[in-house]
Design a protein around this motif. Structure first.
Motif, short mmCIF file in Angstrom:
data_model
loop_
_atom_site.label_atom_id
_atom_site.label_comp_id
_atom_site.label_asym_id
_atom_site.label_seq_id
_atom_site.Cartn_x
_atom_site.Cartn_y
_atom_site.Cartn_z
N ALA A 81 0.83 -1.21 0.00
CA ALA A 81 0.00 0.00 0.00
C ALA A 81 0.86 1.26 0.00
O ALA A 81 0.49 2.28 -0.60
CB ALA A 81 -0.93 0.00 1.21
N ARG A 83 3.57 1.59 -1.52
CA ARG A 83 4.28 1.58 -2.79
C ARG A 83 5.77 1.28 -2.66
O ARG A 83 6.60 1.75 -3.44
CB ARG A 83 4.06 2.90 -3.55
CG ARG A 83 2.59 3.13 -3.87
CD ARG A 83 2.34 4.36 -4.72
NE ARG A 83 0.92 4.43 -5.07
CZ ARG A 83 0.37 3.82 -6.11
NH1 ARG A 83 1.14 3.10 -6.92
NH2 ARG A 83 -0.92 3.91 -6.36
N LYS A 101 -8.18 -5.84 1.15
CA LYS A 101 -7.14 -4.82 1.07
C LYS A 101 -6.37 -4.83 -0.25
O LYS A 101 -5.84 -3.80 -0.66
CB LYS A 101 -6.15 -4.99 2.22
CG LYS A 101 -6.79 -4.82 3.60
CD LYS A 101 -5.76 -5.02 4.70
CE LYS A 101 -6.39 -4.84 6.07
NZ LYS A 101 -5.39 -5.07 7.16
N VAL A 102 -6.27 -6.01 -0.89
CA VAL A 102 -5.49 -6.12 -2.12
C VAL A 102 -6.28 -6.92 -3.16
O VAL A 102 -7.31 -7.53 -2.85
CB VAL A 102 -4.13 -6.82 -1.87
CG1 VAL A 102 -3.28 -6.02 -0.90
CG2 VAL A 102 -4.34 -8.25 -1.37
N ARG A 221 -2.02 -3.84 -5.69
CA ARG A 221 -2.96 -2.84 -5.18
C ARG A 221 -4.26 -2.92 -6.00
O ARG A 221 -4.24 -3.23 -7.20
CB ARG A 221 -2.36 -1.45 -5.26
CG ARG A 221 -1.22 -1.23 -4.26
CD ARG A 221 -0.61 0.16 -4.40
NE ARG A 221 0.15 0.29 -5.64
CZ ARG A 221 1.44 -0.03 -5.77
NH1 ARG A 221 2.11 -0.51 -4.75
NH2 ARG A 221 2.05 0.12 -6.93
N LYS A 222 -5.38 -2.63 -5.38
CA LYS A 222 -6.68 -2.79 -6.04
C LYS A 222 -6.81 -1.93 -7.29
O LYS A 222 -7.52 -2.30 -8.23
CB LYS A 222 -7.81 -2.47 -5.06
CG LYS A 222 -8.02 -3.56 -4.02
CD LYS A 222 -9.37 -3.43 -3.36
CE LYS A 222 -9.66 -4.65 -2.51
NZ LYS A 222 -11.04 -4.62 -1.95
N ASP A 224 -4.49 -1.40 -9.44
CA ASP A 224 -3.57 -1.85 -10.50
C ASP A 224 -4.15 -3.03 -11.27
O ASP A 224 -3.54 -4.11 -11.38
CB ASP A 224 -2.21 -2.21 -9.89
CG ASP A 224 -1.42 -0.98 -9.48
OD1 ASP A 224 -1.70 0.11 -10.02
OD2 ASP A 224 -0.53 -1.10 -8.62
#
Length: 259
Positions: A81, A83, A101-102, A221-222, A224
């Motif tokens: 999260a 990065r 979360k992902v 990440r969601k 991406d």
């Protein structure tokens, strides 16, 4: 500018951004290299293992460069999260809780979660058999979640450690009665080594889809979505051309293909 010209420019711009978003020239994978044979440190200090070879093959398929960023497993999702890297490629099980979360790729493989204890102890991976015993798990793992859900309420002492190596040390010293972890990891990083002499698998694989998940995947990440789908496409290509099966046979004595 005429309306038609404006629309044409806008469309070209959208297509350009879309194409650019799908071109990943470098993919930074987060990895916890203390989990042989999936990922571990070679004598020269470089990360290696099944996930590393698979990640490099995925990058080659996508014509991208792989970079490996070491991180503690229990801090993987916060680091993603923040990065610190682009994706988690570290034998992470796909669970409903983590998916809050992902975003995960499709399952890449699935391995059994097992109990390891002293050979001949008569222990089984059940709450009744382990009542009053001490079981070690690595922090942030699905094994820890399973133990806290199924074992701790029944009187099993669940002890969490930052690394699996610390669990092994307390197993050998007698401070723990057993540990829960991936079968191939237990075999390669403990049972086949001098440290694991006198220990063995106890009982069969654990079952709980909600906690243990439906296999291991790569987490992103969601937002991406393009990276996730690019990895999915590359993985299907590796399955089709036989690369995935060759890597499995290189590292494992069992079939770990996801259902």
């Amino acid at each position: 500018m005429k309306l038609a010209q404006f629309v044409a420019v806008a469309v070209v711009g959208v297509v350009s951004v879309s194409v650019q978003a799908k071109e990943w020239k470098t993919i930074r994978f987060g990895v916890a290299p203390a989990y042989a044979p999936f990922e571990y440190l070679a004598p020269n200090g470089k990360v290696q293992g099944f996930d590393i070879d698979l990640g490099n093959a995925l990058c080659a398929q996508l014509k991208a460069k792989c970079e490996w960023v070491e991180n503690d497993f229990d801090g993987m999702i916060p680091a993603l999260a923040a990065r610190k890297f682009d994706a988690i490629n570290s034998a992470m099980n796909i669970t409903a809780k983590r998916k809050e979360k992902v975003s995960f790729t499709e399952p890449l493989y699935q391995v059994p979660i097992m109990l390891v204890a002293k050979a001949g102890s008569g222990l089984l991976p059940t709450a009744a058999a382990l009542k009053g015993k001490s079981i070690g798990t690595q922090q942030g793992t699905t094994q820890e979640a399973y133990a806290n859900k199924h074992l701790a309420p029944a009187g099993v002492r669940v002890v969490s450690y930052q690394t699996q190596e610390l669990v092994y040390a307390d197993m050998v010293s007698g401070r723990l009665d057993g540990t829960l972890l991936d079968g191939p990891v237990a075999s390669e990083s403990f049972l086949k080594r001098p440290q694991g002499k006198g220990f063995a698998f106890a009982g069969g694989p654990l079952r709980d889809v909600e906690v243990l998940g439906v296999g291991s995947g790569i987490a992103v990440r969601k937002e991406d979505n393009e990276l996730r789908e690019a990895l999915n496409g590359a993985f299907r290509a590796l399955k089709a051309n036989g690369t995935f099966d060759r890597l499995v046979k290189k590292y494992f004595e069992m079939d770990i293909a996801a259902n």
